[in-house]
Each structure stands twice: as C-alpha cells, then as structure tokens.
Write an enzyme that holds these catalytic residues in place. Structure first.
Site, short mmCIF file in Angstrom:
data_model
loop_
_atom_site.label_atom_id
_atom_site.label_comp_id
_atom_site.label_asym_id
_atom_site.label_seq_id
_atom_site.Cartn_x
_atom_site.Cartn_y
_atom_site.Cartn_z
CG HIS A 79 -13.98 -20.72 -11.47
ND1 HIS A 79 -12.94 -19.66 -11.69
CD2 HIS A 79 -14.85 -19.97 -12.18
CE1 HIS A 79 -13.23 -18.91 -12.67
NE2 HIS A 79 -14.47 -18.73 -12.87
CD GLU A 80 -18.58 -21.48 -13.02
OE1 GLU A 80 -19.14 -20.27 -12.73
OE2 GLU A 80 -17.59 -21.31 -13.79
CG HIS A 84 -18.44 -16.89 -10.74
ND1 HIS A 84 -17.96 -15.69 -10.85
CD2 HIS A 84 -17.81 -17.50 -11.32
CE1 HIS A 84 -17.14 -15.51 -11.79
NE2 HIS A 84 -16.84 -16.77 -12.23
CD GLU A 143 -13.60 -15.04 -13.85
OE1 GLU A 143 -14.55 -14.94 -13.79
OE2 GLU A 143 -12.90 -16.15 -13.98
#
Ligand code: ZN
Length: 496
Positions: free
Chosen positions: A265-266, A269, A295
């Site tokens: 997830h990160e 980003h 997101e």
C-alpha cells in the site's frame, strides 16, 4: 511590479516554502522513527518556530502583490505557472479569511479535543467528547462560510481533500455502493466465514518479514536508492522531494499479511511520488494532487494488483522461501483465498476490500447530516450503531468500537473520509483503462509491475498537481469518474 520580477519572486518563494517544509517533515519523520522518547521538548519549539516563519514567508503583502501581478496577465503565463498562481491564491485566501484570534482559539480547541478524545476512547465515554465535537462542527461550519459562503459548508470541506468533489457526486457514488455491495456481503457471508486463514496468524519472526518487505519492494520496482523503509506503529508515506521518499511499516510477529499489504500500500503511494515530473520540483505542483488520487494508487497496488491471483502467487512463493515451515501445509489457492477473506467487522482500519467502503459510507452520511443539522452530536452513538447494523450486519458493542474509533473528527477533519472510498473507486476505473492498453493480469502474473507503473507515470504521475483530480482522471480514462467500475470489480471478484 513587472511580470518577470513577479515570476522570479514566485519561484524563489516556493523554493523557500519547500525548504521549510522539507526541514519540518524531516524533523517529524525523525521523531516518529528513530528519535529516543525523551526528545520531544526541544523539537516542539523548533517546529513551532519553523511553522511561524513559513506562515510569515507566505502570508504578507508582497505575496499578495506577486499573485495579483500574475493574475493580471494570467493568459500570458505557461500552463504550469498559471496553475501555481491559482493554487497559491487558493491557499492564501484560505489562510487569510479566518480572523487570527479565531484561528488561535481553534488551535486550542483542537488540542484539547484530541486529548479528550483519547481519554474518551480508552474509557468508552462518548458523552465527555460530545461537547468538543459540537464545537468542532460549529467552528468548521463558520470557517467554511468565511472562505466560501455561496456553497454548502460540507462541499467546501470536501473540496479541501478532493478538489471539485461534491455531495451530489458522492451521493451517486455511495448509492451505487449501497445497492450492490450491501447485498453482496450478505450473499458471500457464509462462504467467506468458512475460508481458512489460520496460517496467516502463525509465528513469523520480524527478521524474516523484513526480508520479505525488501523482496516485495523489489518486485514493485521501487528504487531503494530513492525510497527508504522504516518501522512505525502506524504505517505512512512521507515525501521530502521526488528523489527522497520514505515509507514505513509495522511488523507483527503473529500476522504475516499485515506488514506485506502495508508495504504494498505505502509502496503505491511512493511510486506516485517518485514519478512526478522533475520540472515541478520546489513548486506547489510537486507531488500527488489529492487524497483521493493518492489513495487510488496505494489501493491499486495493494488490492487490484496485490490481492490478485497473479500477485498473490508471487507473494506466496516469496513467503514460502522465507517461512517454509509456517506455510508447509498451505497451497497457493488457500493463500489467495486467505488474503482475500471478507468478514464484516467493526473497525474501519482492519476492514477488508469488500466492506471497507461501507465503513466510509457510514462516516460520510453522518458528516453530511451533522453539517445539514439533521443529526445531533448527542445522537451519534445510536445513529452509528443503526447504520453499521443496516450496511454491515454487525452489532456495535460500545462507542470505543463505534463512533469513537477514528481520530479524524477530534483533529477537526471533516470531509476527509470520503477520499478513502473515492480513491478505491478511482483505482478500479484506472486499472480498467490500463487493461485496455496492456495485458494487465499477464503483466502482474509475470511480475512485470513496472510495465503498469510506466503507463501510470505517463498518464497520471508526471502531471503532479497540474490538474484537479477529476480532470486528471478524465484525461487518463477518457471519461469522467464512474463508480460502477469499482462495484463491478468487486461483484465480479467476490460474486464467483
Ligand atoms: Zn494510504
């Protein structure tokens, strides 16, 4: 002031603002990663001074004059320059429209509200937090009107996190979600409850999880010479500039999937931030454009890629290499099903891909009603429990597991939650578009993630903040935001 002088001053101003921001973020990052616990005090003073300096650097008659000069000849500016003027004017106006005393009073209110909320959550005591929440809602309603008295206050707040997003669009989005996902959850409930996932909670020593995280970042094509990985309680991504992005994760010895999917997830980003255009560095156009688009990228890598058949096979293979004993009795199919297990639960941050957006919908409906004045703060625990029962079919045992679970409201953030859900929905539409250009699933299965990232860089990332989120999405997808991509994706994946 001459146009050339104004442009030179605009450039210098943004470079300086960036430098202050760089310093403050670095100090913050150090505080949450490696700084020893007794080092708070001096850091607080330094941060306060830096934030004061950076405020005065921006808010002063000269900035106003620079912006006015350039606004007068906006048609002669390049697209990027004109956009900088527009964005800086927006934040200038936002900062200046609140009378200084009211702003200071609000800071004090937020400070006390945050500590009252902490205590209220620990003691499961909503009543003690309620008066603060009332004041926060009222003050935010007033501040929204200072900035823009023509629009509904909640629309003004939504615009802070996702420029151009309104209640009309969100109502349409959540209506689609309610119509398709609420019944889906009911249909798959029994089958999902039977999915075996015990092996994800065996003992996974942190040393091995660190190794796995490194391998995953490699598969994602993240250049480690420009992206660090550290450990914090709550994972996050922070950008100092496009060549220096840091992500964090949290290793739990009794949970394998939690650190895997926080890294992916990160990492999503990070890929966005690492791939914005060089020419926007040190300007307000650098970095990701909005909460929602950001997101959308983290969730695209985490869910659409990360929890797909192909990627889960890669994760399974890497995990087996590092943890052969723990996963000795687990097949690839079982692993895939386990990381996609969907069970309605009480806590948003622990929710799975299917139920996540319904948690957000509960918060959206409540925020909207608070600012419409159709729901009173005192009634929130009841309203919360009713909505959780209706949408997720769960019984809320107490306020700590209900209305008090998130920190956002205590910090005065209203209109923030929807961007989480909108981001998930954007991600499905974006993935569908990428799928029209290349063999999406094939690339994922072969571990050729960078082929997908290349398309995203060209079509989305490199534009930084040049366009509003809605326009950026429409340019890439060839049509405006359409939430049905997301509900179709979930129904197709889980309806099977
Ligand atoms: Zn995120």
């Amino acid at each position: 002031m001459e146009k050339a002088t104004a442009l030179a001053k605009l450039k210098a101003l943004q470079a300086k603002m960036h430098a202050y921001n760089h310093a403050s973020s670095m100090i913050y990052y150090d505080a949450v990663t490696t700084a020893p616990e007794g080092t708070d005090e001096g850091r607080g003073e330094t941060l306060a001074i830096l934030s004061g300096e950076s405020y005065h650097l921006f808010i002063n008659p000269e900035t106003d004059e620079v912006l006015s000069t350039l606004e007068a000849c906006i048609d002669e500016l390049s697209e990027a320059e004109a956009r900088q003027v527009k964005l800086l004017r927006r934040s200038y106006k936002k900062t200046c429209c609140i009378p200084q005393q009211e702003y200071m009073d609000y800071q004090l209110l937020v400070n006390s509200a945050e500590s009252v909320w902490h205590k209220a959550k620990n003691e499961n005591d909503f009543a003690s937090f309620a008066p603060y929440l009332e004041k926060l809602v009222e003050t935010n309603r007033r501040f929204a009107a200072y900035y823009d008295s023509e629009h509904h206050p909640y629309d003004v707040m939504l615009d802070d996190y996702e420029q151009g997003m309104t209640r009309v669009e969100l109502d349409r989005f959540f209506a689609d979600l309610r119509a398709k996902i609420v019944p889906l959850i009911e249909t798959i409930r029994e089958e999902q409850a039977a999915v075996r996932d015990d092996f994800l909670y065996r003992h996974y020593p942190v040393e091995g999880q660190r190794k796995l995280a490194d391998r995953l970042m490699e598969v994602m094509g993240i250049d480690r010479s420009h992206c660090g990985l550290a450990e914090t309680l709550h994972p996050f991504t922070i950008t100092f500039n496009k060549n220096d992005v840091r992500i964090t994760t949290n290793y739990e010895e009794n949970s394998l999937a939690s650190s895997i999917y926080s890294v992916v997830h990160e990492g999503g980003h990070a890929l966005y931030e690492l791939n914005t255009a060089d020419e926007f560095e040190n300007t307000c156009l650098a970095g990701g454009v909005s909460m929602g688009i950001h997101e959308s990228q983290s969730r695209l890598y985490e869910n659409i890629i990360g929890r797909s058949r192909g990627f889960s096979a890669i994760v399974y293979r890497l995990s087996r290499e590092i943890f052969p004993e723990q996963l000795a009795d687990v097949s690839e199919e079982e692993f895939y099903k386990a990381i996609n297990k969907s069970i309605p639960s009480l806590i948003r941050t622990e929710a799975d891909e299917v139920t996540y957006c319904l948690h957000v919908m509960v918060r959206y409906e409540i925020e909207k009603a608070l600012f419409d004045g159709t729901v009173k703060v005192a009634d929130l625990p009841t309203v919360w429990a009713e909505k959780m029962k209706a949408y997720l079919g769960v019984d809320v045992p107490d306020d700590a597991h209900g209305v008090l679970q998130d920190s956002h409201w205590s910090g005065g953030s209203f209109g923030y939650f929807p961007s989480y859900a909108v981001g998930s929905a954007y991600s499905a539409q974006i993935a569908a578009k990428v799928g029209e250009m290349i063999d999406f699933d094939g690339c994922v299965a072969r571990g050729e993630i960078s082929k997908i990232t290349d398309i995203l860089r060209e079509g989305l990332y490199r534009f930084g903040c040049l366009y509003d989120p809605g326009e950026l999405l429409a340019r890439f997808c060839g049509k405006p935001f359409d939430p049905t991509y997301y509900t179709d994706y979930l129904v197709k994946k889980y309806g099977k």
